[in-house]
Design an enzyme around this catalytic site. Structure first.
Site: not given
Length: 209
Positions: A50, A75, A151, A154, A185, A194
């Site tokens: 990130r 995060k 982003h 990523r 994650h 994805y």
């Protein structure tokens, strides 16, 4: 999961972006402007970090012996260790050698992605501004005519990893938790997202978690 459609860079676009950093004008207080921004994009593309994780990296977070990055203050407040490929590890080492020669801050608490004006990390807006300027110059735009976001590196990383596994005949469902952990994650649902970008497996039946 995503309110904005991700932009997936082509390999050619990534190469052009990194190459374009060579045309950036260095300044007296930013002698390694080109090299710093080039390394930043290489790390984003090669690790899927990130933006905040990248800009928070300190020199002490790079383990040159093991070839890893320690990602902290993430995060979701989860630390993780990210292994680097030999080539990316070499890029970091080369940058640090140049930085030492320029007598820029090399103490362990110094930022890896250093802004010479402040001797601190680039701000998120400052780094994004440099990237957007390069994208505009290279005419890399989304379908809506906007420049991609940081982003999107990523997103591109995740899609390329999954594509590589699928093309090699790897059982993606088995490997998905590893990618989820690597990317930090909080839920594997974020990684399953994805799959819809991978031609050939987007329509395969995967469990809804």
């Amino acid at each position: 999961h995503q309110s904005i459609t991700p932009y997936i860079f082509s390999d050619e676009e990534i190469a052009r972006l990194i190459s374009a950093t060579k045309s950036l004008q260095p300044y007296e207080r930013l002698p390694l402007r080109r090299e710093t921004l080039s390394l930043a994009m290489i790390l984003l593309y090669a690790t899927g970090l990130r933006r905040g994780e990248l800009l928070q990296l300190k020199l002490t977070d790079f383990n040159s012996k093991e070839g890893t990055l320690l990602i902290q203050n993430t995060k979701f407040h989860k630390s993780r260790i990210v292994p680097l490929s030999p080539s990316v590890r070499g890029e970091v080492g080369h940058y640090l050698t140049l930085r030492s020669k320029e007598r820029l801050p090399m103490d362990t608490t110094s930022s890896l992605i250093l802004n010479g004006y402040t001797n601190r990390a680039y701000s998120g807006t400052g780094f994004s501004g440099n990237f957007s300027a390069l994208s505009r110059a290279l005419k890399i735009f989304t379908r809506k005519g906007k420049t991609p976001r940081i982003h999107d590196f990523r997103h591109t990383f995740a899609v390329r990893v999954l594509e590589g596994w699928y093309q090699k005949g790897v059982d993606v469902q088995v490997k998905l938790p590893f990618l989820s952990t690597y990317m930090g994650h909080v839920s594997i649902n974020s990684t399953y997202y994805y799959l819809k970008f991978i031609e050939g497996i987007a329509s395969d039946p995967f469990p809804v978690l």
